[in-house]
Design an enzyme around this catalytic site. Structure first.
Site, short mmCIF file in Angstrom:
data_model
loop_
_atom_site.label_atom_id
_atom_site.label_comp_id
_atom_site.label_asym_id
_atom_site.label_seq_id
_atom_site.Cartn_x
_atom_site.Cartn_y
_atom_site.Cartn_z
N GLN A 1 0.83 -1.20 0.00
CA GLN A 1 0.00 0.00 0.00
C GLN A 1 0.87 1.26 0.00
O GLN A 1 1.92 1.30 0.64
CB GLN A 1 -0.92 0.00 1.23
N SER B 1 3.92 -6.53 2.66
CA SER B 1 2.60 -6.48 3.32
C SER B 1 1.54 -7.09 2.40
O SER B 1 1.61 -8.28 2.09
CB SER B 1 2.27 -5.05 3.73
N LEU B 2 0.58 -6.30 1.89
CA LEU B 2 -0.45 -6.89 1.01
C LEU B 2 0.18 -7.54 -0.21
O LEU B 2 -0.40 -8.45 -0.81
CB LEU B 2 -1.46 -5.83 0.59
N ARG C 1 -9.33 -8.16 4.30
CA ARG C 1 -8.16 -7.64 5.04
C ARG C 1 -8.21 -6.12 5.16
O ARG C 1 -7.98 -5.56 6.23
CB ARG C 1 -6.88 -8.08 4.32
N HIS D 1 0.30 -3.29 11.15
CA HIS D 1 1.43 -4.12 11.62
C HIS D 1 1.81 -3.80 13.06
O HIS D 1 2.99 -3.70 13.41
CB HIS D 1 2.63 -3.99 10.68
N GLN E 1 1.29 -11.88 10.03
CA GLN E 1 1.77 -10.69 9.33
C GLN E 1 0.94 -9.46 9.68
O GLN E 1 1.44 -8.33 9.69
CB GLN E 1 1.74 -10.95 7.82
#
Length: 311
Positions: free
Chosen positions: A10, A94-95, A119, A203, A252
């Site tokens: 992102q 991440s994503l 998510r 996170h 994660q």
């Protein structure tokens, strides 16, 4: 000598992304159609026409970035690129880890889009707006930032969210604790310490409700062993077992994105080229700063695809 494909997270989104791919490759357009169908939303129209503030919403940005990565993959394959023959490892920021798994055949595009919608919504809803924050700390070592986080938490939450390499660490937690950490970091010699314009403390342990939501969502989705190992965010180690991958995707959400260690792992295991597949060039820049033995390339336009295949 080997190649790793990496997939952005992102922040790499921008209005218009992927439109040139859709215009040039029917296979790329099919990806956007598949994502639209999976979500029951014309996400592609939002991606190409905006508005920017709606595209930036976490629930939209996450599947949109995956769609561009997978459209790029399908365009590469349409030109004769063989993933199994050319790529040794995948990783995503991440994503981007979901994009990496889709590229490696572990998840279908439709399932990946739906997982990222869950998510994105769950991460946004985990913490009330204004209660959490994230900040970038530049120019301090990880040990120093960990000590600052511990000192700043004081009944709240403050932890390292991303180790991006090149002296750039991102911290996340409760607003008051992160603001205190920014002040402390400046006092302790950080080159820069600034709050980031994000909508939630990603996170961090505050994301536990989102982690629980992802555990439930992932339990309902078939995940195959990826065609090549995934070097995962929370371990910075390769994994291939489907159940372990699901467990790590849950971890994660609240855990640290260990990107510096991921790139260092690549370098230590013979990777000489890291190709960033999808929107933007953030990971390409980070790879150069982390280890100059790895050449970085961003692939996200028809011309990039031609250039890469002509090598």
């Amino acid at each position: 000598m080997s190649t790793a494909f990496t997939f952005p997270g992102q922040g790499s989104q921008s209005v218009g992304m992927g439109k040139d791919l859709a215009d040039a490759f029917p296979e790329a357009r099919a990806v956007f159609d598949e994502v639209d169908d999976a979500l029951g939303q014309k996400l592609s129209a939002l991606m190409w026409d905006g508005p920017d503030d709606e595209l930036t919403l976490t629930a939209n940005a996450q599947p949109a970035l995956m769609a561009v990565s997978m459209a790029t993959m399908r365009a590469l394959e349409a030109k004769g690129f063989s993933f199994a023959e050319k790529v040794a490892y995948v990783a995503g920021h991440s994503l981007g880890e979901y994009s990496a798994l889709a590229a490696a055949g572990a998840l279908t595009i439709g399932d990946t889009a739906r997982l990222l919608r869950v998510r994105g919504n769950a991460m946004q809803e985990a913490v009330p707006v204004g209660k959490g924050a994230m900040a970038a700390i530049i120019g301090l070592e990880q040990d120093a930032v960990e000590a600052i986080c511990a000192e700043s938490a004081a009944g709240g939450v403050c932890q390292i969210a991303n180790d991006n390499g090149g002296g750039q660490l991102v911290i996340s937690g409760t607003k008051e604790s992160v603001e205190k950490a920014v002040t402390l970091a400046s006092e302790k010699g950080a080159k820069r310490a600034l709050l980031l314009p994000v909508s939630a403390p990603f996170h961090s342990e505050l994301m536990q409700p989102a982690a629980d939501a992802m555990r439930s969502a992932l339990s309902d989705v078939p995940l195959q062993a990826p065609a090549v190992p995934l070097v995962c965010n929370v371990l910075a180690q390769p994994v291939t077992d489907p159940q372990e991958i699901k467990d790590l995707l849950v971890r994660q959400v609240t855990g640290q994105v260990r990107w510096r260690e991921t790139v260092s792992w690549f370098a230590a295991h013979g990777v000489t080229e890291a190709c960033e597949v999808g929107a933007g060039k953030v990971l390409t820049g980070l790879a150069r700063r982390i280890d100059r033995s790895i050449s970085g390339k961003a692939i996200n336009t028809p011309q990039d695809i031609e250039n890469y295949l002509q090598g």
